[in-house]
Design a protein around this motif. Structure first.
Motif, PDB file in Angstrom:
ATOM      1  N   ALA A  83       9.883  -0.497   6.922  1.00  0.00           N
ATOM      2  CA  ALA A  83      10.331  -0.318   8.307  1.00  0.00           C
ATOM      3  C   ALA A  83       9.377  -0.924   9.317  1.00  0.00           C
ATOM      4  CB  ALA A  83      10.502   1.168   8.604  1.00  0.00           C
ATOM      5  N   PHE A  84       8.069  -0.754   9.093  1.00  0.00           N
ATOM      6  CA  PHE A  84       7.079  -1.116  10.099  1.00  0.00           C
ATOM      7  C   PHE A  84       6.182  -2.287   9.707  1.00  0.00           C
ATOM      8  CE2 PHE A  84       7.222   3.581  11.548  1.00  0.00           C
ATOM      9  CZ  PHE A  84       8.173   3.287  12.519  1.00  0.00           C
ATOM     10  N   GLY A  85       6.163  -2.651   8.436  1.00  0.00           N
ATOM     11  CA  GLY A  85       5.406  -3.826   8.017  1.00  0.00           C
ATOM     12  C   GLY A  85       3.969  -3.581   7.628  1.00  0.00           C
ATOM     13  N   ARG A  86       3.439  -2.381   7.919  1.00  0.00           N
ATOM     14  CA  ARG A  86       2.038  -2.112   7.625  1.00  0.00           C
ATOM     15  C   ARG A  86       1.767  -0.608   7.724  1.00  0.00           C
ATOM     16  NH1 ARG A  86      -1.226  -5.318   9.643  1.00  0.00           N
ATOM     17  NH2 ARG A  86      -3.019  -3.950   9.897  1.00  0.00           N
ATOM     18  N   MET A  87       0.529  -0.227   7.469  1.00  0.00           N
ATOM     19  CA  MET A  87       0.102   1.163   7.632  1.00  0.00           C
ATOM     20  C   MET A  87      -1.371   1.158   8.030  1.00  0.00           C
ATOM     21  SD  MET A  87       0.229   4.346   4.915  1.00  0.00           S
ATOM     22  CE  MET A  87       1.991   4.148   4.683  1.00  0.00           C
ATOM     23  N   GLN A 136      -3.887  -5.175   3.148  1.00  0.00           N
ATOM     24  CA  GLN A 136      -4.158  -5.503   4.552  1.00  0.00           C
ATOM     25  C   GLN A 136      -5.624  -5.822   4.787  1.00  0.00           C
ATOM     26  OE1 GLN A 136      -0.999  -2.188   6.288  1.00  0.00           O
ATOM     27  NE2 GLN A 136      -3.157  -1.937   6.652  1.00  0.00           N
ATOM     28  N   GLY A 137      -6.503  -5.181   3.994  1.00  0.00           N
ATOM     29  CA  GLY A 137      -7.937  -5.298   4.217  1.00  0.00           C
ATOM     30  C   GLY A 137      -8.455  -4.349   5.272  1.00  0.00           C
ATOM     31  N   SER A 138      -7.656  -3.325   5.596  1.00  0.00           N
ATOM     32  CA  SER A 138      -8.081  -2.356   6.604  1.00  0.00           C
ATOM     33  C   SER A 138      -7.201  -1.123   6.528  1.00  0.00           C
ATOM     34  CB  SER A 138      -7.985  -2.954   8.015  1.00  0.00           C
ATOM     35  OG  SER A 138      -6.625  -3.228   8.332  1.00  0.00           O
ATOM     36  N   PRO A 179     -16.457  -0.844   0.978  1.00  0.00           N
ATOM     37  CA  PRO A 179     -16.619  -2.304   1.068  1.00  0.00           C
ATOM     38  C   PRO A 179     -15.337  -3.049   1.400  1.00  0.00           C
ATOM     39  CG  PRO A 179     -17.607  -1.418  -0.955  1.00  0.00           C
ATOM     40  CD  PRO A 179     -16.738  -0.341  -0.384  1.00  0.00           C
ATOM     41  N   THR A 180     -14.194  -2.376   1.366  1.00  0.00           N
ATOM     42  CA  THR A 180     -12.904  -3.058   1.524  1.00  0.00           C
ATOM     43  C   THR A 180     -12.337  -2.982   2.938  1.00  0.00           C
ATOM     44  OG1 THR A 180     -11.484  -1.142   1.024  1.00  0.00           O
ATOM     45  CG2 THR A 180     -12.394  -2.376  -0.850  1.00  0.00           C
ATOM     46  N   GLY A 181     -13.026  -2.280   3.848  1.00  0.00           N
ATOM     47  CA  GLY A 181     -12.505  -2.118   5.198  1.00  0.00           C
ATOM     48  C   GLY A 181     -11.648  -0.891   5.378  1.00  0.00           C
ATOM     49  N   LEU A 234     -10.674   9.784  14.619  1.00  0.00           N
ATOM     50  CA  LEU A 234     -11.142   9.283  13.325  1.00  0.00           C
ATOM     51  C   LEU A 234     -10.362   8.045  12.886  1.00  0.00           C
ATOM     52  CD1 LEU A 234     -11.766  12.598  11.362  1.00  0.00           C
ATOM     53  CD2 LEU A 234     -13.498  10.906  12.013  1.00  0.00           C
ATOM     54  N   ALA A 235      -9.122   7.929  13.342  1.00  0.00           N
ATOM     55  CA  ALA A 235      -8.316   6.750  13.009  1.00  0.00           C
ATOM     56  C   ALA A 235      -8.628   5.560  13.894  1.00  0.00           C
ATOM     57  CB  ALA A 235      -6.828   7.098  13.128  1.00  0.00           C
TER      58      ALA A 235
END
Length: 256
Positions: A83-87, A136-138, A179-181, A234-235
């Motif tokens: 629906a949104f393409g990412r998280m 995503q790397g984040s 280490p992955t973001g 925190l987000a």
């Protein structure tokens, strides 16, 4: 209504979104410009909550899911990404309480159910959320622990065991994915003014309510918004160097 995957607004995934802390977190994320996947087991209440906060259905989606069921969780995460393409943020908040019986009086059924929802449910959500965030790397994961994850909780052995597990899970995953973001933190609320707390106090009597108030340094319960602000922070990029932390939102309870 699904948003376009080209929409650059961040996306949050919130479990236990139909009421209480989860609903307050949905409201705070929406105020912060997020699109939100609202996840809960109670379909009717979820719809009512969505209509309160996003009447046009332009920035939210409803997903009925059981966090203790792996296929259900995987579908919820997949639906969100479709629906949104990412998280960008995930708040793993769905939980149940288990209070009253002493340790030797607990049934196996009550023990298993509490850990299935309050601990295994958090892990299952993280399992699929982190897979998306790695691509995503984040991403930021925020779990709902409790002061019962840091101190003993007489009469709530299963709940305390689950919440101690959430704290350990949060810290371990934070180290794995630093280490992955991807950042992994938790909030640890003290007593909160919520329907869940009201039901617990009604069941356990006024003496328990008075005990909570008398043992709080601030002399009050947290509001739902107190917790929601902590989750949102925190987000946010303002907490970009914070991971593996359990932020107590308890009015000084665990400082005693």
């Amino acid at each position: 209504m699904s948003a376009s995957n080209a929409d650059l607004r961040p996306v949050a995934f919130v479990t236990g979104a139909a009421n209480g802390i989860g609903e307050a977190v949905v409201s705070r994320f929406l105020a912060g410009g997020y699109r939100v996947a609202m996840v809960d087991l109670d379909a009717e209440r979820l719809t009512e909550t969505r209509h309160r906060h996003d009447p046009g259905g332009e920035r939210t989606i409803e997903i009925v899911a059981d966090v203790s069921d792996e296929d259900s969780v995987e579908n919820a995460v997949t639906t969100t990404v479709n629906a949104f393409g990412r998280m960008d943020a995930a708040h793993n908040n769905a939980g149940i309480t288990s209070s009253g019986p002493r340790t030797h009086e607990l049934t196996r059924k009550a023990w298993d159910r509490t850990l299935e929802v309050d601990l295994t449910g958090v892990w299952l959500c993280m399992k699929f959320q982190i897979s998306v965030m790695l691509e995503q790397g984040s991403g930021a994961v925020i779990n709902t622990a409790s002061i019962a994850g840091h101190v003993g909780y007489p009469g709530g052995t299963a709940y305390a065991a689950a919440k101690h597990g959430v704290v350990g899970l949060t810290r371990s995953a934070a180290i794995e994915y630093a280490p992955t973001g991807i950042r992994v933190n938790a909030v640890s609320p003290g007593p909160v003014q919520s329907d869940m707390m009201a039901a617990s106090l009604a069941r356990r009597g006024p003496a328990v309510r008075d005990w909570y108030y008398n043992n709080s340094p601030t002399g009050r319960f947290a509001t739902l918004e107190d917790v929601a602000h902590a989750v949102h922070w925190l987000a946010s990029p303002e907490a970009s160097f914070i991971t593996g932390h359990c932020l107590s939102v308890d009015g000084g309870w665990t400082a005693q």
